[in-house]
Write a protein that holds these residues in place. Structure first.
Motif, PDB file in Angstrom:
ATOM      1  N   LEU A 159       0.829  -1.202   0.000  1.00 17.50           N
ATOM      2  CA  LEU A 159       0.000   0.000   0.000  1.00 17.50           C
ATOM      3  C   LEU A 159       0.868   1.259   0.000  1.00 17.50           C
ATOM      4  O   LEU A 159       0.569   2.238  -0.680  1.00 17.50           O
ATOM      5  N   VAL A 160       1.935   1.224   0.782  1.00 21.82           N
ATOM      6  CA  VAL A 160       2.867   2.356   0.786  1.00 21.82           C
ATOM      7  C   VAL A 160       3.495   2.504  -0.596  1.00 21.82           C
ATOM      8  O   VAL A 160       3.632   3.610  -1.124  1.00 21.82           O
ATOM      9  N   PHE A 161       3.879   1.373  -1.184  1.00 23.34           N
ATOM     10  CA  PHE A 161       4.441   1.421  -2.537  1.00 23.34           C
ATOM     11  C   PHE A 161       3.414   1.966  -3.525  1.00 23.34           C
ATOM     12  O   PHE A 161       3.734   2.808  -4.376  1.00 23.34           O
ATOM     13  N   LEU A 162       2.177   1.487  -3.433  1.00 25.64           N
ATOM     14  CA  LEU A 162       1.122   1.924  -4.350  1.00 25.64           C
ATOM     15  C   LEU A 162       0.960   3.433  -4.327  1.00 25.64           C
ATOM     16  O   LEU A 162       0.974   4.097  -5.375  1.00 25.64           O
ATOM     17  N   VAL A 171      -1.232  10.509   0.777  1.00 23.43           N
ATOM     18  CA  VAL A 171      -0.501   9.341   0.288  1.00 23.43           C
ATOM     19  C   VAL A 171       0.201   8.685   1.463  1.00 23.43           C
ATOM     20  O   VAL A 171       0.761   9.355   2.321  1.00 23.43           O
ATOM     21  N   LEU A 172       0.159   7.367   1.491  1.00 23.05           N
ATOM     22  CA  LEU A 172       0.860   6.644   2.535  1.00 23.05           C
ATOM     23  C   LEU A 172       2.345   6.917   2.452  1.00 23.05           C
ATOM     24  O   LEU A 172       2.922   6.931   1.378  1.00 23.05           O
ATOM     25  N   SER A 173       2.957   7.100   3.598  1.00 25.42           N
ATOM     26  CA  SER A 173       4.394   7.361   3.640  1.00 25.42           C
ATOM     27  C   SER A 173       5.046   6.391   4.603  1.00 25.42           C
ATOM     28  O   SER A 173       4.507   6.102   5.662  1.00 25.42           O
ATOM     29  N   PRO A 174       6.210   5.871   4.269  1.00 22.13           N
ATOM     30  CA  PRO A 174       6.853   4.898   5.144  1.00 22.13           C
ATOM     31  C   PRO A 174       7.551   5.504   6.339  1.00 22.13           C
ATOM     32  O   PRO A 174       8.010   4.794   7.214  1.00 22.13           O
ATOM     33  N   ASP A 175       7.623   6.840   6.393  1.00 19.35           N
ATOM     34  CA  ASP A 175       8.443   7.437   7.430  1.00 19.35           C
ATOM     35  C   ASP A 175       7.660   7.847   8.670  1.00 19.35           C
ATOM     36  O   ASP A 175       8.215   8.415   9.606  1.00 19.35           O
TER      37      ASP A 175
END
Length: 579
Positions: free
Chosen positions: A282-285, A319-323
């Motif tokens: 999802l984060v990648f998407l 947007v989803l962010s990994p941080d």
């Protein structure tokens, strides 16, 4: 008589004297009139000559007036084009001052558009001496503008390169896109500078995403290590015989919340492998599609000047962010089925608001795809490595199918957001999972076949007998398999799924027959078979909400038919015993 005669003579003399005087006066008047007529004749002759001269001058003046009027009309016809030409090839002092003496900012947007129009006009008017004379001045302003814009954009890229906590999507939507007209000027008037800036952005964005996804994938790996689920053949599985709907929800994009980076710091936090992969994808998407949208909007070569008034940009979505950011909501592009709102932390504004699916040439498409791959290559490597860690060793079959369905759902979402390279990449991940799934299903079928045939090695050998508890457990696990697969499979024509289930069903039926055949009494064997068929029918009817699924109805009908067959045999056997 004489006196009368003298008197008459006197009167006659007086008469003639009076008449003579009158004649003299008349003669004088005639002479005067003749003189006046001569003078008048002379005057009229002179006047006629003067009048002819005046008429000639008037005619000359009329000709000159017509000539002046024609020249005036000619000058009026060229007045506007000449004024436009002078306006286009000259640079107003205010415009030159903006370029030379001010820092790049919002006033530059209109100024650069105006300057480029004048620059283009100057280049096309080389036959005009004034344009040639101004050429060096305009060229100098072009060099100054390109130099300042290069420094300006490099400064905008610096936060992306320097810190992974930088909100990438805010910089893209609120800053870079606002100045896209300035970058378009560089693409048209200073292509070398534009190419340098493009490479600088790619390097900064690549480092940004590489750092963020490396940390995020490492955090998910830490959580994954805390929950280890090993693959076991169906006959060895002793899990809850009920379908786990909460885990199956991870097969869809719109489902449970994602796992965030900071959760890995909690040593007691655990998540199933399908939840972790869903979080990563999802984060990648979100990031991959947002980046593709930005690249295709900002860096696509602009061959023409923008309109005088650029349209206002749409508000960014999240947007989803990994941080692990601090934003609190997530939106997807308009027209997407990916939930209107999902309350998640660790989100950053995205680019869904400005995605424009304009048909592009193959060259432009290749340029966009190439830039996107350069930026996201490290990210795809980390996702690939995480998927490899999931598939080796083989994960349990139901979580694996859940992850396959998740990948398929993400591919469908990427198609809506129009990001072809990401679609190809996720589809490739899905293709990697299918052979592993098939391998696992083959092991399940073979283990059940060996047990049903009495040829299994080890504990399940021919010399050993199956127990009711063992068979009941296998029936329960079979029900979980079937119900889970039905829940995860919308298409009733999915041959790979249902062909495996058919083979599994055949071995399941053989196992029940073999297990119940251990008894000598036919009635007892029939009762035992009814018990196992009842377990299967009850589990299939209650274990899923997809009761209208054709394959589920066929499965229930199959076992119900076997149950009816056994009941008929019991009635027939009872009748024979009665006789």
């Amino acid at each position: 008589m004489a006196s009368e005669h003298r008197s008459e003579q006197t009167e006659v003399g007086n008469f003639y004297r009076v008449r003579a005087k009158d004649y003299v006066d008349l003669h004088d008047q005639v002479q005067t009139s003749v003189s006046l007529l001569d003078n008048l004749e002379t005057f009229l002759s002179t006047f006629q000559k003067d009048l002819a001269a005046v008429a000639g001058q008037i005619s000359e003046l009329q000709d000159r007036s017509k000539d002046i009027d024609n020249r005036l009309k000619s000058r009026k016809r060229i007045e506007k084009p000449l004024s436009n030409l002078l306006s286009e090839i000259t640079v107003p002092p205010s415009l030159a001052t903006t370029i030379l003496d001010t820092s790049v900012g919002e006033p530059w947007i209109d100024a650069i558009i105006d300057f480029e129009r004048r620059l283009n006009t100057s280049k096309t008017r080389t036959r005009v001496k004034a344009a040639r004379d101004l050429g060096e001045v305009i060229e100098g302003l072009r060099i100054v503008a390109a130099t300042k814009l290069r420094v300006f954009f490099l400064a905008l890229f610096q936060p992306i390169r320097s810190s992974v906590t930088t909100n990438m999507q805010v910089i893209q939507t609120s800053v870079l896109l606002k100045y896209s007209a300035l970058f378009g000027f560089l693409q048209r008037q200073a292509p070398n500078v534009a190419t340098e800036l493009q490479r600088a952005y790619v390097g900064a964005a690549r480092l940004y995403y590489e750092t963020g996804f490396r940390r995020y994938a490492r955090s998910l790996g830490v959580v994954k290590a805390r929950t280890i689920e090993k693959f076991e053949p169906l006959i060895n599985v002793h899990s809850d015989p009920n379908i786990q709907l909460e885990r199956l929800q991870h097969a869809k994009i719109d489902g449970p919340g994602v796992t965030l980076s900071f959760m890995a710091d909690n040593k007691t936090h655990k998540d199933h492998v399908e939840a972790l992969l869903r979080s990563l994808l999802l984060v990648f998407l979100d990031n991959a599609t947002a980046e593709y949208s930005f690249i295709s909007t900002f860096f696509i070569p602009q061959r023409t000047l923008p309109p005088l008034e650029a349209p206002a940009s749409a508000p960014p979505s999240a947007v989803l962010s990994p941080d692990g950011g601090t934003f609190t909501e997530l939106r997807s592009p308009s027209g997407s089925d990916y939930g209107a709102l999902r309350p998640l932390s660790s989100t950053t504004p995205g680019l869904g608001g400005f995605v424009s699916f304009v048909a592009k040439s193959k060259e432009e498409q290749a340029t966009i795809d190439g830039m996107w791959k350069q930026v996201l290559d490290p990210v795809m490597e980390y996702c690939q490595a995480f998927v490899r860690s999931i598939l080796d060793p083989i994960p349990p079959t139901i979580p694996l199918l859940t992850m396959i369905r998740l990948a398929e759902d993400i591919v469908a979402e990427i198609q809506k957001r129009h990001c072809p390279p990401a679609e190809t990449y996720i589809f490739g991940l899905s293709l990697q999972m299918w052979p592993v799934f098939q391998k696992g299903m083959t092991e399940h079928i073979e283990s059940l076949k060996k047990l049903a045939d009495g040829t299994s090695s080890g504990y399940f050998s021919r010399s050993s007998t199956t127990t009711d508890a063992m068979t009941e457990n296998i029936c329960g696990q079979y029900v979980v398999f079937f119900n889970s697969f039905v829940f995860l499979t919308d298409s009733e024509a999915d041959n790979m799924i249902f062909s495996n289930l058919l083979r599994l069903r055949q071995e399941m039926a053989k196992l029940i027959v073999r297990h119940t055949a251990q008894g000598n009494d036919p009635l007892t064997r029939a009762k035992d078979q009814l018990k196992f068929y009842g377990i299967l029918l009850q589990g299939l009817s209650k274990g899923t909400h997809h009761t209208a699924h054709l394959k589920l109805q066929q499965e229930i009908a199959h076992w119900a038919y076997l149950e009816e067959e056994v009941k008929r045999k019991m009635v027939s056997a009872g009748s024979r015993q009665g006789r």
